[in-house]
Structure formats: C-alpha cells, structure tokens
Write a protein that holds these residues in place. Structure first.
Motif, mmCIF file in Angstrom:
data_model
loop_
_atom_site.group_PDB
_atom_site.id
_atom_site.type_symbol
_atom_site.label_atom_id
_atom_site.label_comp_id
_atom_site.label_asym_id
_atom_site.label_seq_id
_atom_site.Cartn_x
_atom_site.Cartn_y
_atom_site.Cartn_z
ATOM 1 N N ALA A 217 15.443 13.430 61.794
ATOM 2 C CA ALA A 217 15.255 13.308 60.347
ATOM 3 C C ALA A 217 14.018 14.070 59.868
ATOM 4 C CB ALA A 217 15.144 11.835 59.971
ATOM 5 N N LEU B 131 29.469 16.034 52.751
ATOM 6 C CA LEU B 131 28.778 15.200 51.752
ATOM 7 C C LEU B 131 29.436 13.821 51.729
ATOM 8 C CD1 LEU B 131 28.493 17.804 48.845
ATOM 9 C CD2 LEU B 131 26.685 17.099 50.422
ATOM 10 N N VAL B 132 28.645 12.823 51.376
ATOM 11 C CA VAL B 132 29.217 11.467 51.257
ATOM 12 C C VAL B 132 29.999 11.421 49.943
ATOM 13 C CG1 VAL B 132 28.706 9.008 51.153
ATOM 14 C CG2 VAL B 132 27.287 10.520 52.561
ATOM 15 N N TYR C 203 31.284 9.332 47.877
ATOM 16 C CA TYR C 203 31.085 8.413 46.737
ATOM 17 C C TYR C 203 29.660 8.450 46.195
ATOM 18 C CZ TYR C 203 29.782 5.721 50.871
ATOM 19 O OH TYR C 203 29.246 5.323 52.048
ATOM 20 N N LEU C 204 28.844 9.320 46.754
ATOM 21 C CA LEU C 204 27.479 9.455 46.232
ATOM 22 C C LEU C 204 27.392 10.660 45.309
ATOM 23 C CD1 LEU C 204 25.274 8.734 49.401
ATOM 24 C CD2 LEU C 204 26.001 7.148 47.606
ATOM 25 N N GLU D 221 22.138 11.477 44.884
ATOM 26 C CA GLU D 221 22.140 10.476 45.969
ATOM 27 C C GLU D 221 22.412 11.136 47.321
ATOM 28 O OE1 GLU D 221 23.587 6.608 43.349
ATOM 29 O OE2 GLU D 221 25.061 8.026 44.162
ATOM 30 N N LEU E 270 19.336 12.638 48.437
ATOM 31 C CA LEU E 270 18.372 11.609 48.825
ATOM 32 C C LEU E 270 18.748 10.874 50.124
ATOM 33 C CD1 LEU E 270 17.594 9.990 45.366
ATOM 34 C CD2 LEU E 270 15.916 11.056 46.881
ATOM 35 N N ALA E 271 19.976 11.058 50.606
ATOM 36 C CA ALA E 271 20.446 10.296 51.773
ATOM 37 C C ALA E 271 19.513 10.377 52.977
ATOM 38 C CB ALA E 271 21.858 10.728 52.148
ATOM 39 N N PRO E 272 18.982 11.555 53.350
ATOM 40 C CA PRO E 272 18.101 11.605 54.529
ATOM 41 C C PRO E 272 16.811 10.805 54.330
ATOM 42 C CG PRO E 272 18.872 13.800 53.948
ATOM 43 C CD PRO E 272 19.236 12.905 52.813
ATOM 44 N N MET F 63 16.553 7.855 53.583
ATOM 45 C CA MET F 63 16.708 6.520 54.169
ATOM 46 C C MET F 63 16.163 6.469 55.589
ATOM 47 S SD MET F 63 20.378 5.048 52.899
ATOM 48 C CE MET F 63 21.365 6.458 53.273
ATOM 49 N N ALA F 64 16.097 7.654 56.222
ATOM 50 C CA ALA F 64 15.706 7.684 57.630
ATOM 51 C C ALA F 64 14.204 7.828 57.834
ATOM 52 C CB ALA F 64 16.422 8.846 58.330
ATOM 53 N N ARG G 61 20.043 18.763 50.563
ATOM 54 C CA ARG G 61 19.917 17.597 51.443
ATOM 55 C C ARG G 61 19.191 17.960 52.736
ATOM 56 N NH1 ARG G 61 25.472 15.244 53.437
ATOM 57 N NH2 ARG G 61 25.385 17.152 54.670
#
Lengths: 450, 227
Positions: free
Chosen positions: B83, B95-96, B98-99, B103, B106-108, B110-111, B155
């Motif tokens: 990360a 990509l996710v 539903y984000l 978002e 911003l996902a990384p 979280m790590a 990302r």
C-alpha cells in the motif's frame, strides 16, 4: 473512505442480495419472537380465562349459597308458622307426671308457676316462646259435658333474647277460646257469652277443626283457671314453641332445662314438629350437599378447562420447538449461501482491494459489516413482525386484554431484547466462513484471471 | 536501486502439465526510470509484474523494492508495504463498481494511516489533475474507458508510491487516451518514481526508457530507448 462506508455502498449496489439476507434474518427472528409472543399470549389468555371462570363460578356459588340461605330462611319461617299451627314443640312437665296417665286422663302433677319465670330469666338458648299452663279434664256443668280446660297466661318472654313477637296472645280474663267440636255442638260464635262453672266468659276466638284434643278444649286466662281448679300459683306444664329441637338436639334441650329446672322432664310434643324440623334439617343438608356437588362440579370444570388450555399451550410450544430451530437453521443456511454468492461476485473487487493493500482482516470486516447491517435490520424488522403476528394469532385483542400483560413476567421482553443479538450472531456466524474464504482469495490469481 | 529482480522463476503446475511462466529473470529499475516489458501473450509478462508487486511469490530468486524483500514480510505487513510503496494499473481497470470515482481513488487510503481530510484533498487533486473533476461522483459504469483508466491511475498514485506496475494499461484505450495515460506514467517517472510497464503496445514501448523483451519466460534481449 472506511470499511463501513464500503459495506454501505456495496449494500446499495446489490440491494436484492441484501434484501434476501434481511428477509432471512427477519423470518428467523419473527419466528422466534412470534412464537414467544404467541406462547406468552396463550398463558395470559389462560390466566385470564381461568380467573374469569373462577370468578364466574364463585359468583354462581355465592348466588346459590345465598339462594340456599334464602330458601332456608323461608323454610324456617314456614316451619315457624307450621309449628305455631301444630301447637307446642316440647312440653316441660313435673318429674312425677306419668306420661301414661297424662295421655289417658290429662295432667295431674303440678309445679310452681315461678318455674316459668325462672326459665324466662335464665340464659337458655335451646327454646323459645314459653307458655305456662294448667290443664285438666273437667265437667262443664252448664252444658252437661266434659271438656279439657286449659288456663294460659300467654307468652313469657326470655329476657336475654329481647322481645320477640309472641306466637300466641294471652287469653284475657273473662275471655274464652273454644275448640271446633265445642263450638259446633254449642253453636258458639265469637262474641257470644257463655257461663262456665259459674263464671261468665265471652268467646274471643273459635279454632278450626284440628282433629286433636284441641277440638274439645276451652282456653281461659291462667289466673282464672288456677282459681277455678284450686291451683293458685301452680301450673301443670310449660309449653315451649319453636324449640331448636332438630335431630338429636332434643337431648341438649333436656340437659339444659333440667339444669335450670331440676325435678322436671321434657317431652317431645307432636312428632310432626320433629319431623318437620328433621325435614328442614334434611332439606338444608340436601341443599348443602347439592351446593357442595355444584362446587365440586365447578372445580372439575375449571380443572378440565385449564387442562384444555395447557394442552393447547403444549401443542403451540411443541410446534414452536420444532419450527423455530428449523427456521433458524434455514435462515442461517440461506445467509451462508447468500454470503458465499456475494463473495464470489466480489472476487475481482476483493482482488484489487487486496492488491492496493487492504489486509485480510479488513476484507473480513467488509463482509461482517454487511452481515451486521443485515442482522440489525432483520432483527428489528423480525421483532416488529414477530410481535405483530404473535399478537394477532394470540387473540389478546379479541379477549380485550391489555398488551402490557405480555410483558408482566419479563420473558418476552428478554427475548425481544436478545433478538437483535441473536440476529447479529446468526448473520455473523453464517457470513463468517464466506468472509474468511473471500479474505483468503489470492489477489494474484484474481488479477491474472482478470 | 528501487526495484531489484534477481533470478526469479515461477512455474505453474497442474495435473497434466508444467509451465515455466518465468524462468530465471533478472531486472533492475532505478528511481526515475520507465521500463517496458514487451512480449507475446503467455510470455510471462504479467507473472513477472505480480512477482515484482509482492503479490506472487517466486519459486526461486529474489525481489527487492526500495531495498526490502516483500516476501520476507508477513502477509499483513506485506499488504502494508504494498500500500505504501507500489501502485497498480491494470488493463481491465479493476475499479470497484459501486464506488464513485472519488471513492475508488480513496480506496487505497483504507490500507494506510492518515487523516481523512488530507487524503481526501490529495484524491481531489489527483482527480483534477486527471480531468475527472466533473465525474467524481459517477460510478465506473457511467465512465468512458479513458476515464476509468485515469481513475485507476489516480488510485495508484493516492498513497504516493515509489513504484508503479502497469499491466497492459493501454489495452482497452483509444489512441488519445493511451497517449494521455502513458504521459502520466512518464511524468511519474520524471518526478522520481519508477515505472514497470508490461505491454505489447508499441506506442507504450516508445515511451519507455528501457525495454525488456520476454519470450517463454526468459529475457530475450534488452534495449534501452529514450522516452
């Protein structure tokens, strides 16, 4: 960006999966809460019905008791009147009075008139209405016939009882009461004047036919009779009306009277009176027995009713004991399969999240967050649904019972409070393995597959 | 040396066959260097990239990123290491779904630990830089391919990595978008980062400072070229 936010976004994206999970948990919790509510409602209704029936029975029994009491009072009143019509109930005689002679020739032995006053001033409880008298079979020379002469002074009150309405009025001086045969033979009527042993009397009352020695009897004032017969201050007998002489009480009466008036004897007067008293006692006994049977029958009915309700409760409890675990297991399996499917659907997403650095426990947390949301929502919905279903099936409203009665013992409240915990546990445990499997997905495999 | 790959090999075995996906490959990339690995499908490019990214442990050989062997770390520590040091860009964007763009970028975050406001500001700067400001609340399904890949690029850069590993990033892009993306990668390298690009796209190769040819899991030849 947080794990929880990620879970919320995923829930919004895959609404159907979430909805099915919620429905599963709702079903399980509703089943549990509904069953508990229904069982509790059963108990409340049983208690209510049994209390109502118990009250109904007690009211009916009380009414019957009142009815028996009322009937007893009416019977007693009727007996009082019958006994008056029949004459004396017991006869207190001097001890030396031979009964055979009395029956053959009338009374010959005497006792002081003061005896009746002594009895009236005593604390006697077994007899009422004292009537002292003299009686003798005498010649009515003016009409050349024999009659039974009875001199009576009327009723002597028993002082400690207070005044009671007298059953027989005193025969006043110069008055005469005559029996049926005498009235018939001499063609007498009330108001006529007759001469009896050189004394003039006015007929004050004429008795109807009685079929006894009363028909050939004349009643005059006690003092006049004593003078006429040379028996001043003496009497032959004391008649006691309405004595409490039912059953074997006669022995008690004898003992009480002999205690007050030694040298006397007590003779039952007219067996009809005793029979009536016994009949009254028997009637009372029969009524009381019927009342007792009614009580037993009512109690048996209550027991049967309670057993019926208990059987119904046991049936419901048995059904719930099978249904609730089955639904819980079914829901757990459903949630497990949904979570498993969800984990498979999210393979790519899990792979990339793992690649950008999310740890396995964060992936597990993403799944368990969703499971928690399912558990909380399903739990709350299940509580509401289960309570409503339990309430409507329980029949409390049709019995007009307050809902608060359901929570009187705290069992249902405990279930409702613990239901969300159960829902969370159910959802969490069922989702745990799929979450673990998702977390262990090798991102390299996922990304290579992509 | 920012990335050191020393004699790594990886073999895939199933019931019927054994495939030597990467066989004794060594490669070094310094900070500020943009290296392309070119080869045909099945030549072992992606396997090499995953091994370089700490996602696939080699059967033999060694990998070091910024002097540290990621495979010497425990899984959670390796995830943290990844990360903080490595950014990934894939052909399929990954990509996710539903984000939103913001978002996903911003996902990384979280790590790695960091203040939310600071991270968010950095994400917004990246979104603006990649021309996605008016799309930041859109989900990937509503984005064009170029926008999706730019989102993936943003990302990859959020945690300010030292190394970017790109697996066929231009494979699903049109000419203009591919050029734009390659420009971003070149800029990253120019700013002191290292880029390992796996591709068979000649335009991508043209952007690289150095090209490594992979054939049947082995380096065939290495040609340095200017960006």
């Amino acid at each position: 960006m947080t794990v929880w936010r990620l879970a919320i976004r995923e829930i919004r994206h895959r609404k159907l999966s979430f909805l099915m999970g919620v429905i599963s948990v709702t079903t399980a919790v509703a089943c549990l809460v509904g069953a508990k509510t229904l069982l509790r409602a059963d108990r409340v209704i049983t208690d209510h019905l049994m209390q109502a029936k118990q009250s109904e029975v007690e009211t009916a029994i009380a009414a019957k008791e009142e009815s028996v009491k009322q009937a007893g009072a009416e019977l007693e009143d009727a007996m009082r009147k019958h006994m008056k019509g029949l004459g004396f109930n017991i006869l207190i005689l001097p001890e030396e009075q031979s009964r055979s002679e009395m029956l053959l020739n009338g009374m010959s032995a005497t006792m002081p008139e003061s005896y009746v006053d002594k009895l009236g001033q005593s604390k006697i409880v077994t007899i009422n209405h004292l009537l002292p008298s003299v009686s003798q079979r005498v010649q009515w020379p003016e009409h050349d016939r024999e009659v039974m002469l009875i001199g009576t002074r009327g009723e002597v009150p028993i002082q400690h009882r207070g005044l009671k309405k007298p059953l027989l009025e005193e025969v006043a001086e110069g008055k005469m009461v005559v029996g049926y045969e005498i009235q018939k033979e001499l063609e007498l009527k009330v108001g006529d004047t007759v001469t009896f042993r050189e004394h003039d009397f006015t007929i004050s009352e004429v008795h109807p036919e009685r079929g006894s020695t009363d028909d050939v009897t004349v009643w005059i004032n006690l003092g006049q009779a004593q003078e006429m017969l040379g028996m001043q201050n003496l009497i032959n007998a004391i008649l006691a009306l309405e004595c409490d002489c039912a059953g074997d009480r006669i022995s008690a009466i004898r003992a009480e009277i002999e205690g007050i008036l030694p040298g006397t004897q007590v003779v039952e007067k007219f067996s009809q009176a005793l029979a009536r008293a016994e009949a009254r006692a028997k009637a009372k006994e029969t009524a009381e027995s019927a009342l007792a049977r009614e009580k037993e029958s009512s109690q048996a009915m209550l027991v049967r009713e309670e057993q019926g309700r208990q059987h119904l409760e046991q049936q419901h409890a048995g059904f719930a004991a099978v249904l609730v675990p089955l639904v819980l297991v079914g829901s757990a399996v459903t949630i497990f399969l949904l979570a498993l499917t969800n984990a498979r659907q999210r393979t790519e997403e899990i792979g990339i999240l793992r690649a950008v650095g999310l740890q396995a426990r964060q992936i597990i947390l993403v799944f368990l967050s969703k499971a928690a949301a399912i558990g909380i929502m399903g739990g709350l919905l299940g509580i509401g649904l289960g309570y409503c279903v339990g309430w409507s099936l329980g029949g409390l409203s049709s019995n007009q019972l307050d809902w608060q009665l359901l929570f009187a013992t705290g069992d249902l409240l405990t279930t409702i409070i613990s239901a969300p915990i159960l829902a969370l546990a159910l959802s969490g445990i069922a989702s745990w393995l799929p979450a673990l499997m998702a977390a262990q997905k090798d991102p390299a495999v996922v990304l290579q597959g992509g | 040396m920012l990335l050191l790959i020393d004699g790594v090999s990886r073999t895939y075995t199933d019931a019927h066959s054994t495939v030597h996906a990467v066989d004794d490959v060594s490669l070094q990339i310094a900070a500020g260097e943009f290296v392309a690995v070119q080869g045909a499908s099945g030549s072992g490019k992606s396997t090499l990239l995953l091994m370089a990214g700490g996602l696939l442990k080699p059967d033999s050989g060694q990998v070091q990123v910024d002097g540290q062997d990621p495979y010497g770390l425990k899984p959670d520590a390796r995830a943290d290491f990844r990360a903080q040091n490595i950014g990934f860009v894939f052909q399929q964007f990954h990509l996710v779904p539903y984000l939103s763009v913001l978002e996903n970028v911003l996902a990384p975050a979280m790590a790695v630990p960091g203040t939310e406001a600071e991270t968010r500001d950095r994400a917004l700067q990246l979104i603006e830089r990649f021309g996605l400001s008016d799309r930041q609340q859109h989900v990937p399904a509503k984005l064009s391919s170029g926008e999706r890949q730019r989102t993936a690029m943003a990302r990859a850069l959020l945690n300010q990595p030292k190394l970017i590993l790109a697996d066929e990033p231009t494979g699903n892009l049109d000419h203009d978008n591919a050029d734009t993306l390659l420009g971003y990668l070149a800029d990253f390298a120019a700013d002191g980062g290292a880029v390992l690009l796996v591709t068979h796209d000649d335009r991508a190769v043209a952007c690289a400072q150095r090209v490594v040819h992979l054939q049947n899991g082995r380096i065939d030849q290495a040609v340095a070229s200017s960006a």
